[in-house]
Design a protein around this motif. Structure first.
Motif, mmCIF file in Angstrom:
data_model
loop_
_atom_site.group_PDB
_atom_site.id
_atom_site.type_symbol
_atom_site.label_atom_id
_atom_site.label_comp_id
_atom_site.label_asym_id
_atom_site.label_seq_id
_atom_site.Cartn_x
_atom_site.Cartn_y
_atom_site.Cartn_z
ATOM 1 N N GLY A 1 0.813 -1.215 0.000
ATOM 2 C CA GLY A 1 0.000 0.000 0.000
ATOM 3 C C GLY A 1 0.845 1.263 0.000
ATOM 4 N N LYS A 2 1.956 1.234 0.763
ATOM 5 C CA LYS A 2 2.840 2.405 0.836
ATOM 6 C C LYS A 2 3.501 2.674 -0.511
ATOM 7 N N LEU A 3 3.949 1.597 -1.188
ATOM 8 C CA LEU A 3 4.564 1.762 -2.510
ATOM 9 C C LEU A 3 3.586 2.409 -3.482
ATOM 10 N N VAL A 4 2.322 1.983 -3.422
ATOM 11 C CA VAL A 4 1.310 2.521 -4.329
ATOM 12 C C VAL A 4 0.973 3.965 -3.949
ATOM 13 N N GLU A 5 0.925 4.231 -2.649
ATOM 14 C CA GLU A 5 0.693 5.582 -2.166
ATOM 15 C C GLU A 5 1.763 6.543 -2.716
ATOM 16 N N ASP A 6 3.004 6.103 -2.648
ATOM 17 C CA ASP A 6 4.124 6.953 -3.059
ATOM 18 C C ASP A 6 4.258 7.066 -4.571
ATOM 19 N N ASN A 7 3.992 5.950 -5.303
ATOM 20 C CA ASN A 7 4.308 5.911 -6.736
ATOM 21 C C ASN A 7 3.123 5.593 -7.644
ATOM 22 N N LYS A 8 1.905 5.555 -7.077
ATOM 23 C CA LYS A 8 0.721 5.171 -7.858
ATOM 24 C C LYS A 8 0.928 3.819 -8.533
ATOM 25 N N SER A 9 0.541 3.705 -9.844
ATOM 26 C CA SER A 9 0.594 2.373 -10.462
ATOM 27 C C SER A 9 2.020 1.834 -10.533
ATOM 28 N N PHE A 10 3.014 2.731 -10.632
ATOM 29 C CA PHE A 10 4.399 2.247 -10.683
ATOM 30 C C PHE A 10 4.794 1.557 -9.375
ATOM 31 N N GLY A 11 4.134 1.933 -8.278
ATOM 32 C CA GLY A 11 4.365 1.250 -7.006
ATOM 33 C C GLY A 11 4.047 -0.237 -7.109
ATOM 34 N N GLY A 12 3.028 -0.571 -7.917
ATOM 35 C CA GLY A 12 2.679 -1.969 -8.128
ATOM 36 C C GLY A 12 3.762 -2.717 -8.877
ATOM 37 N N VAL A 13 4.439 -2.009 -9.813
ATOM 38 C CA VAL A 13 5.540 -2.623 -10.548
ATOM 39 C C VAL A 13 6.686 -2.945 -9.574
ATOM 40 N N LEU A 14 7.007 -1.962 -8.746
ATOM 41 C CA LEU A 14 8.057 -2.184 -7.746
ATOM 42 C C LEU A 14 7.674 -3.324 -6.813
ATOM 43 N N ALA A 15 6.408 -3.334 -6.384
ATOM 44 C CA ALA A 15 5.947 -4.383 -5.465
ATOM 45 C C ALA A 15 6.055 -5.756 -6.117
ATOM 46 N N GLY A 16 5.713 -5.839 -7.426
ATOM 47 C CA GLY A 16 5.813 -7.110 -8.142
ATOM 48 C C GLY A 16 7.212 -7.690 -8.040
ATOM 49 N N PHE A 17 8.200 -6.861 -8.335
ATOM 50 C CA PHE A 17 9.588 -7.340 -8.282
ATOM 51 C C PHE A 17 10.086 -7.526 -6.852
ATOM 52 N N PHE A 18 9.959 -6.465 -6.054
ATOM 53 C CA PHE A 18 10.679 -6.463 -4.781
ATOM 54 C C PHE A 18 9.909 -7.086 -3.620
ATOM 55 N N ILE A 19 8.602 -7.270 -3.766
ATOM 56 C CA ILE A 19 7.883 -8.015 -2.728
ATOM 57 C C ILE A 19 7.671 -9.453 -3.196
ATOM 58 N N VAL A 20 6.898 -9.624 -4.283
ATOM 59 C CA VAL A 20 6.571 -10.986 -4.706
ATOM 60 C C VAL A 20 7.810 -11.713 -5.223
ATOM 61 N N GLY A 21 8.631 -11.030 -6.049
ATOM 62 C CA GLY A 21 9.828 -11.675 -6.591
ATOM 63 C C GLY A 21 10.787 -12.111 -5.498
ATOM 64 N N THR A 22 11.071 -11.215 -4.597
ATOM 65 C CA THR A 22 12.052 -11.503 -3.555
ATOM 66 C C THR A 22 11.538 -12.548 -2.566
ATOM 67 N N VAL A 23 10.266 -12.437 -2.183
ATOM 68 C CA VAL A 23 9.716 -13.447 -1.274
ATOM 69 C C VAL A 23 9.626 -14.803 -1.969
ATOM 70 N N TRP A 24 9.327 -14.792 -3.274
ATOM 71 C CA TRP A 24 9.282 -16.051 -4.021
ATOM 72 C C TRP A 24 10.645 -16.760 -3.949
ATOM 73 N N LEU A 25 11.730 -15.965 -4.076
ATOM 74 C CA LEU A 25 13.067 -16.570 -4.021
ATOM 75 C C LEU A 25 13.237 -17.374 -2.734
ATOM 76 N N LEU A 26 12.756 -16.808 -1.628
ATOM 77 C CA LEU A 26 12.890 -17.505 -0.348
ATOM 78 C C LEU A 26 11.916 -18.674 -0.240
ATOM 79 N N ASN A 27 10.633 -18.419 -0.554
ATOM 80 C CA ASN A 27 9.602 -19.424 -0.302
ATOM 81 C C ASN A 27 9.647 -20.613 -1.255
ATOM 82 N N HIS A 28 9.817 -20.336 -2.555
ATOM 83 C CA HIS A 28 9.798 -21.431 -3.524
ATOM 84 C C HIS A 28 11.147 -21.629 -4.213
ATOM 85 N N GLY A 29 11.868 -20.526 -4.490
ATOM 86 C CA GLY A 29 13.181 -20.655 -5.139
ATOM 87 C C GLY A 29 14.136 -21.434 -4.241
ATOM 88 N N ILE A 30 14.341 -20.923 -3.022
ATOM 89 C CA ILE A 30 15.177 -21.636 -2.042
ATOM 90 C C ILE A 30 14.377 -22.759 -1.401
#
Lengths: 132, 116
Positions: free
Chosen positions: B26-55
């Motif tokens: 929510g904070k990313l979207v607040e700060d960057n509007k739709s681009f916040g969702g792009v950042l969230a895609g990479f840096f939240i889902v991508g990074t957590v995926w590395l830990l949860n399913h990648g590793i």
């Protein structure tokens, strides 16, 4: 109940579910773990834009948030995963309930995921309350 | 075979994913509007995926053998964690988004089934 909104939500939800479990395994097979990280940005971003930013999934003000993650989780559970392998082309990665895969194999994982998520939900609730 | 180590890592992975989404998306979207969702895609889902399913924090023993599946994605934790947080807050269960989400999953599964 607005059935047209539900049908549209069904399509945008299916887009996210199908997209994740084709692009993600394919990207992983092609570029290894960095591909997995990139896949999130490729498909989750577009899925979020259409489902949540543009409101394809009909969440309402004051209603408990239903994330597109529900569609995504169910898609793989039911239909498995599909990989575009750099060498072997389009192949199946995992089987789903529709193929007759046994839900029992994933049962403990599902229960523990629900337990962990419930704890996180409580944390978020407590944090929001103390902020307010 | 499940051991207590698998239980620990699976539960932790399931806590961290909805928690990070709820705290930061929510904070990313607040700060960057739709681009916040792009950042969230990479840096939240991508990074957590590395830990949860990648590793592999989330243990999925059913993925071995020659008929692997069914896959239980970390998405379940994301949906359930955010849903529970709102329910505790007293928000109502709305049928329209739930029905859309479930039907979307069924159609998505059918499409995946139909591919190969």
């Amino acid at each position: 109940m607005n059935f047209r909104r539900i049908l549209m939500g069904m399509c945008t939800g299916a887009f996210a579910g199908f997209g994740v479990f084709t692009i993600w395994p394919s990207s992983l097979a092609r570029w290894n773990w960095l591909g997995g990280w990139l896949a999130a940005g490729i498909i989750i971003t577009t899925g979020w834009l259409v489902n949540h930013y543009a409101g394809g999934l009909p969440n309402k003000e004051g209603g408990a948030w239903v994330d597109m993650a529900l569609s995504i989780w169910l898609s793989a559970l039911l239909g498995g995963t599909v990989v575009l392998d750099p060498v072997n082309g389009l192949i199946r990665g995992a089987y789903g309930i529709f193929h007759g895969a046994n839900l029992g194999g994933a049962f403990l994982t599902i229960i523990l995921q629900l337990i962990g998520a419930t704890i996180a939900g409580y944390f978020l609730y407590a944090a929001r309350r103390s902020d307010a | 075979m499940w051991t207590w180590q698998h239980v620990l890592t699976t539960v932790f992975g399931s806590i961290i994913f909805p928690l990070i989404i709820g705290l930061a998306w929510g904070k990313l979207v607040e700060d960057n509007k739709s681009f916040g969702g792009v950042l969230a895609g990479f840096f939240i889902v991508g990074t957590v995926w590395l830990l949860n399913h990648g590793i592999g924090l989330m243990y999925e023993p059913q993925m071995g053998g020659n008929l692997p599946g069914p896959w239980s994605d970390m998405a379940l934790a994301a949906f359930w964690g955010l849903f529970v947080a709102d329910l505790l807050e007293g928000k109502k269960i709305e049928l329209e988004p739930i029905l859309s989400g479930i039907l979307g999953g069924v159609l998505g599964g059918l499409l995946l089934f139909a591919m190969v």
